[in-house]
Design a protein around this motif. Structure first.
Motif, PDB file in Angstrom:
ATOM      1  N   MET A 244       0.835  -1.209   0.000  1.00 30.03           N
ATOM      2  CA  MET A 244       0.000   0.000   0.000  1.00 30.03           C
ATOM      3  C   MET A 244       0.865   1.253   0.000  1.00 30.03           C
ATOM      4  SD  MET A 244      -0.952   2.514   2.216  1.00 30.03           S
ATOM      5  CE  MET A 244      -2.273   3.635   2.486  1.00 30.03           C
ATOM      6  N   THR A 245       1.921   1.260   0.813  1.00 34.77           N
ATOM      7  CA  THR A 245       2.748   2.470   0.952  1.00 34.77           C
ATOM      8  C   THR A 245       3.327   2.890  -0.397  1.00 34.77           C
ATOM      9  OG1 THR A 245       3.301   1.718   3.187  1.00 34.77           O
ATOM     10  CG2 THR A 245       4.678   3.464   2.249  1.00 34.77           C
ATOM     11  N   THR A 246       3.868   1.934  -1.115  1.00 31.83           N
ATOM     12  CA  THR A 246       4.492   2.243  -2.407  1.00 31.83           C
ATOM     13  C   THR A 246       3.449   2.773  -3.394  1.00 31.83           C
ATOM     14  OG1 THR A 246       6.029   0.457  -1.950  1.00 31.83           O
ATOM     15  CG2 THR A 246       5.976   1.249  -4.210  1.00 31.83           C
ATOM     16  N   LEU A 247       2.279   2.154  -3.410  1.00 29.05           N
ATOM     17  CA  LEU A 247       1.219   2.630  -4.318  1.00 29.05           C
ATOM     18  C   LEU A 247       0.781   4.047  -3.948  1.00 29.05           C
ATOM     19  CD1 LEU A 247      -0.997  -0.546  -4.760  1.00 29.05           C
ATOM     20  CD2 LEU A 247       0.088   0.741  -6.616  1.00 29.05           C
ATOM     21  N   ASN A 248       0.725   4.331  -2.648  1.00 30.09           N
ATOM     22  CA  ASN A 248       0.277   5.666  -2.229  1.00 30.09           C
ATOM     23  C   ASN A 248       1.317   6.722  -2.600  1.00 30.09           C
ATOM     24  OD1 ASN A 248      -2.024   6.861  -1.218  1.00 30.09           O
ATOM     25  ND2 ASN A 248      -1.278   6.935   0.892  1.00 30.09           N
ATOM     26  N   PHE A 249       2.602   6.383  -2.469  1.00 29.67           N
ATOM     27  CA  PHE A 249       3.648   7.319  -2.926  1.00 29.67           C
ATOM     28  C   PHE A 249       3.502   7.556  -4.436  1.00 29.67           C
ATOM     29  CE2 PHE A 249       6.357   6.754   0.956  1.00 29.67           C
ATOM     30  CZ  PHE A 249       6.613   8.091   1.194  1.00 29.67           C
ATOM     31  N   SER A 250       3.286   6.493  -5.195  1.00 29.27           N
ATOM     32  CA  SER A 250       3.142   6.646  -6.650  1.00 29.27           C
ATOM     33  C   SER A 250       1.964   7.562  -6.964  1.00 29.27           C
ATOM     34  CB  SER A 250       2.902   5.302  -7.330  1.00 29.27           C
ATOM     35  OG  SER A 250       3.939   4.421  -7.046  1.00 29.27           O
ATOM     36  N   LEU A 251       0.873   7.340  -6.238  1.00 26.24           N
ATOM     37  CA  LEU A 251      -0.322   8.154  -6.471  1.00 26.24           C
ATOM     38  C   LEU A 251      -0.040   9.619  -6.125  1.00 26.24           C
ATOM     39  CD1 LEU A 251      -3.197   7.662  -7.389  1.00 26.24           C
ATOM     40  CD2 LEU A 251      -3.836   7.259  -5.005  1.00 26.24           C
ATOM     41  N   SER A 252       0.709   9.829  -5.044  1.00 19.95           N
ATOM     42  CA  SER A 252       1.004  11.211  -4.631  1.00 19.95           C
ATOM     43  C   SER A 252       1.834  11.915  -5.704  1.00 19.95           C
ATOM     44  CB  SER A 252       1.711  11.242  -3.269  1.00 19.95           C
ATOM     45  OG  SER A 252       3.048  10.808  -3.375  1.00 19.95           O
ATOM     46  N   HIS A 253       2.756  11.177  -6.354  1.00 20.83           N
ATOM     47  CA  HIS A 253       3.562  11.793  -7.429  1.00 20.83           C
ATOM     48  C   HIS A 253       2.660  12.227  -8.573  1.00 20.83           C
ATOM     49  CE1 HIS A 253       7.191   9.166  -6.016  1.00 20.83           C
ATOM     50  NE2 HIS A 253       6.863  10.105  -5.156  1.00 20.83           N
ATOM     51  N   ALA A 254       1.625  11.439  -8.833  1.00 22.88           N
ATOM     52  CA  ALA A 254       0.716  11.791  -9.932  1.00 22.88           C
ATOM     53  C   ALA A 254      -0.190  12.955  -9.531  1.00 22.88           C
ATOM     54  CB  ALA A 254      -0.124  10.569 -10.312  1.00 22.88           C
ATOM     55  N   LEU A 255      -0.768  12.882  -8.341  1.00 16.36           N
ATOM     56  CA  LEU A 255      -1.760  13.893  -7.957  1.00 16.36           C
ATOM     57  C   LEU A 255      -1.133  15.275  -7.802  1.00 16.36           C
ATOM     58  CD1 LEU A 255      -4.139  12.009  -5.469  1.00 16.36           C
ATOM     59  CD2 LEU A 255      -4.385  12.373  -7.916  1.00 16.36           C
TER      60      LEU A 255
ATOM     61  N   ALA B 188     -20.597   2.093  -2.950  1.00 14.13           N
ATOM     62  CA  ALA B 188     -21.405   2.707  -1.889  1.00 14.13           C
ATOM     63  C   ALA B 188     -20.598   3.766  -1.142  1.00 14.13           C
ATOM     64  CB  ALA B 188     -21.899   1.635  -0.922  1.00 14.13           C
ATOM     65  N   LEU B 189     -19.308   3.534  -0.958  1.00 18.40           N
ATOM     66  CA  LEU B 189     -18.470   4.521  -0.258  1.00 18.40           C
ATOM     67  C   LEU B 189     -18.279   5.771  -1.113  1.00 18.40           C
ATOM     68  CD1 LEU B 189     -15.714   2.112   1.134  1.00 18.40           C
ATOM     69  CD2 LEU B 189     -17.310   3.460   2.529  1.00 18.40           C
ATOM     70  N   ASP B 190     -18.485   5.598  -2.432  1.00 20.20           N
ATOM     71  CA  ASP B 190     -18.377   6.699  -3.380  1.00 20.20           C
ATOM     72  C   ASP B 190     -16.992   7.356  -3.300  1.00 20.20           C
ATOM     73  OD1 ASP B 190     -19.191   8.448  -5.305  1.00 20.20           O
ATOM     74  OD2 ASP B 190     -20.152   9.849  -3.906  1.00 20.20           O
ATOM     75  N   THR B 191     -15.982   6.504  -3.177  1.00 19.32           N
ATOM     76  CA  THR B 191     -14.628   7.032  -3.018  1.00 19.32           C
ATOM     77  C   THR B 191     -13.924   7.140  -4.368  1.00 19.32           C
ATOM     78  OG1 THR B 191     -12.580   6.777  -1.770  1.00 19.32           O
ATOM     79  CG2 THR B 191     -13.575   4.750  -2.600  1.00 19.32           C
ATOM     80  N   ASP B 192     -12.946   8.029  -4.437  1.00 16.97           N
ATOM     81  CA  ASP B 192     -12.171   8.169  -5.673  1.00 16.97           C
ATOM     82  C   ASP B 192     -11.039   7.157  -5.717  1.00 16.97           C
ATOM     83  OD1 ASP B 192     -13.502  10.565  -6.854  1.00 16.97           O
ATOM     84  OD2 ASP B 192     -13.005  11.325  -4.859  1.00 16.97           O
ATOM     85  N   PHE B 193     -10.418   6.952  -4.547  1.00 12.57           N
ATOM     86  CA  PHE B 193      -9.325   5.975  -4.445  1.00 12.57           C
ATOM     87  C   PHE B 193      -9.520   5.165  -3.169  1.00 12.57           C
ATOM     88  CE2 PHE B 193      -7.550   9.892  -6.325  1.00 12.57           C
ATOM     89  CZ  PHE B 193      -7.148   9.415  -7.564  1.00 12.57           C
ATOM     90  N   LEU B 194      -9.111   3.908  -3.219  1.00 12.43           N
ATOM     91  CA  LEU B 194      -9.085   3.089  -2.007  1.00 12.43           C
ATOM     92  C   LEU B 194      -7.885   2.156  -2.132  1.00 12.43           C
ATOM     93  CD1 LEU B 194     -11.900   1.417  -0.047  1.00 12.43           C
ATOM     94  CD2 LEU B 194     -10.112  -0.055  -1.014  1.00 12.43           C
ATOM     95  N   LEU B 195      -7.163   2.043  -1.025  1.00  9.67           N
ATOM     96  CA  LEU B 195      -5.972   1.191  -1.032  1.00  9.67           C
ATOM     97  C   LEU B 195      -6.086   0.125   0.039  1.00  9.67           C
ATOM     98  CD1 LEU B 195      -4.408   4.449  -1.289  1.00  9.67           C
ATOM     99  CD2 LEU B 195      -3.055   2.747  -2.483  1.00  9.67           C
TER     100      LEU B 195
ATOM    101  N   ARG C 259      -1.579   1.884 -15.765  1.00  8.89           N
ATOM    102  CA  ARG C 259      -0.921   3.190 -15.830  1.00  8.89           C
ATOM    103  C   ARG C 259      -0.057   3.502 -14.611  1.00  8.89           C
ATOM    104  NH1 ARG C 259      -1.665   7.480 -19.088  1.00  8.89           N
ATOM    105  NH2 ARG C 259      -1.167   9.481 -18.100  1.00  8.89           N
ATOM    106  N   ILE C 260      -0.354   2.905 -13.489  1.00 11.30           N
ATOM    107  CA  ILE C 260       0.407   3.204 -12.269  1.00 11.30           C
ATOM    108  C   ILE C 260       1.287   2.009 -11.868  1.00 11.30           C
ATOM    109  CG2 ILE C 260      -1.340   2.426 -10.592  1.00 11.30           C
ATOM    110  CD1 ILE C 260      -0.678   5.132  -9.050  1.00 11.30           C
ATOM    111  N   GLU C 261       1.242   0.943 -12.658  1.00 14.49           N
ATOM    112  CA  GLU C 261       2.029  -0.247 -12.318  1.00 14.49           C
ATOM    113  C   GLU C 261       3.379  -0.167 -13.009  1.00 14.49           C
ATOM    114  OE1 GLU C 261      -0.545  -3.441 -13.546  1.00 14.49           O
ATOM    115  OE2 GLU C 261      -1.729  -3.313 -11.693  1.00 14.49           O
ATOM    116  N   THR C 262       4.449  -0.215 -12.231  1.00 15.29           N
ATOM    117  CA  THR C 262       5.776  -0.099 -12.835  1.00 15.29           C
ATOM    118  C   THR C 262       6.492  -1.443 -12.769  1.00 15.29           C
ATOM    119  OG1 THR C 262       6.438   0.763 -10.693  1.00 15.29           O
ATOM    120  CG2 THR C 262       6.197   2.367 -12.464  1.00 15.29           C
TER     121      THR C 262
END
Ligand SMILES: Cc1ncc(COP(=O)(O)O)c(C=O)c1O
Length: 409
Positions: A96-107, A214-221, A260-263
């Motif tokens: 999860m941590t690595t994916l969240n860092f990747s997402l932060s670089h994009a956002l 139902a959570l109507d979330t944009d991202f979930l990790l 797109r986010i998988e390296t």
């Protein structure tokens, strides 16, 4: 479908590690929030992949085609687990941590200096650090206050979110205190601000049926090693959202979601295990489709785990010198209970309990801000016990005896 004491007995036979003993005593795995044990079906799936289909993706030969098919099936299975429309919304990573860092670089590439992000004092550092780092880029990061009772302050939440907020990032459930957050409030506030909502479901995914729609979330990790699978991180992104984000990616990499986010190359064998872990959970439920069986199983398992945790909570807080850190069981609550014992260092307590074959964690578990805010950092944090489907009343009674002995000094 109810998960009964009989089911619990039956399920224990599926986990080879639960047969271990230590110092002549059964080894009790009460450390689920840091990672659960793995059933034989998951071990077989991982070994089976290496035995038959080990290859890289997109080749014109059988083992490669089988790998492509397995990865596709795993995405669909995870989509069913999370209530996502399809596997197209499911990306994988190391954790999860690595994916969240990747997402932060994009956002951050979609933000400008002065834009704001709201995080919480309760969250694991993996859902704070990536966002706090963006301060280097001029982003303002605000944190929602944690109250002494272990819950986030809803009024402070409303104060922190404003028209400049671009992202609200919080956990569904706390791995340190078992708190379940008011995600509906976070969704309402983030929606009003026009901000993305990102949910850390790492702790929650092991204990509750999840429904990203139902959570109507944009991202979930989340992370499969917390729900009977191997060490793999999972990202759900709302349909169409990831396709537009400027992720770190190689020219040769596929442009669209979920790739797109998988390296680089994924851990294929582990992904075969993720699919098996979800199918294992589903095997405890009933219904026509996989999603129905998952929800049915998780609903039963959640009630079982809560009954164990509530029993421990009630008993342990009656031991003189013991304080439960975190909320009570009056509202929604994860089956994770943390305590402090007067005059006893949590590390010493964990070591002494470990000698009795009772495996529990001490410290801050990376939810260090929460432990600091509660004033527990100097005294070594807390002693955390987490309950999952295979834990027993007998293990809890042994733990209570051990805690009582420590509290007596
Ligand atoms: C609530 C929570 N969030 C995030 C993480 C980080 O997950 P990972 O180890 O997959 O990076 C953990 C791990 O303990 C966790 O408990």
């Amino acid at each position: 479908m109810p998960f009964t004491a009989k089911d619990q007995e039956r399920c224990r036979r599926d986990f080879p590690s639960l047969a271990r003993t230590f110092n002549g005593l059964p080894l009790a795995y009460l450390d689920g929030p840091a990672g659960t044990q793995v059933p034989e079906a998951v071990i077989q799936a991982i070994a089976g992949y290496y035995r038959t289909s080990n290859a890289n993706t997109h080749g014109e030969f059988p083992a490669s085609r089988e790998t492509d098919e397995m990865l596709h099936a795993t995405r669909e299975t995870v989509a069913a687990f999370l209530g996502a429309p399809s596997g197209r919304e499911i990306s994988f990573g190391q954790n999860m941590t690595t994916l969240n860092f990747s997402l932060s670089h994009a956002l951050v590439r979609e933000m400008k200096p002065g834009d704001e992000i709201v995080i919480t004092q309760l969250d694991h550092e993996s859902n704070r650090g990536p966002w706090l780092n963006l301060r280097e880029r001029g982003v303002v990061v605000r944190e929602v206050a944690l109250r002494p009772d272990g819950r986030l302050d809803p009024e402070d939440f409303a104060r922190q979110v404003n028209g400049r907020t671009r992202l609200v990032a919080l956990g569904i459930a706390s791995n340190a205190l078992g708190t379940v957050n008011d995600v509906a409030l976070a969704r309402r506030l983030s929606r009003e601000a026009g901000a993305w909502l990102l949910l850390d479901a790492v702790h929650a995914a092991a204990h509750f049926p999840l429904d990203v729609t139902a959570l109507d979330t944009d991202f979930l990790l989340c992370s499969a090693y917390k729900f009977y699978g191997p060490h793999v991180g999972i990202l759900y992104a709302r349909p169409g959202l990831l396709d537009r984000l400027p992720t770190d990616k190689l020219r040769v990499q596929e442009d669209e979601a979920p790739y797109r986010i998988e390296t680089g190359t994924l851990n294929h064998a582990a992904l075969a295990g993720v699919k098996a872990a979800i199918e294992y959970i589903a095997s405890w439920g009933e219904g026509a489709g996989l999603r129905e069986r998952i929800v049915s199983a998780m609903t039963g398992i959640a009630a079982w785990e809560e009954s164990l945790a509530a029993y421990y909570f009630d008993q342990v807080r009656g031991i003189p010198g013991v304080t439960v850190q975190g909320p009570d069981f009056a509202g929604p609550r994860a089956p994770t209970v943390s305590i402090t014992i007067d005059g006893v260092d949590p590390r010493d307590a964990a070591r002494a309990l470990g000698e009795r074959g009772l495996q529990v964690w001490d410290g801050h578990f990376y939810a260090i801000r929460a432990i600091e805010v509660l004033g527990l950092a100097e005294r070594g944090g807390v002693l955390r016990t987490g309950f999952v489907m295979y834990n027993t009343r007998e293990e809890i009674d042994r733990l209570l005896e051990g805690v009582a002995a420590l509290a007596r000094g």
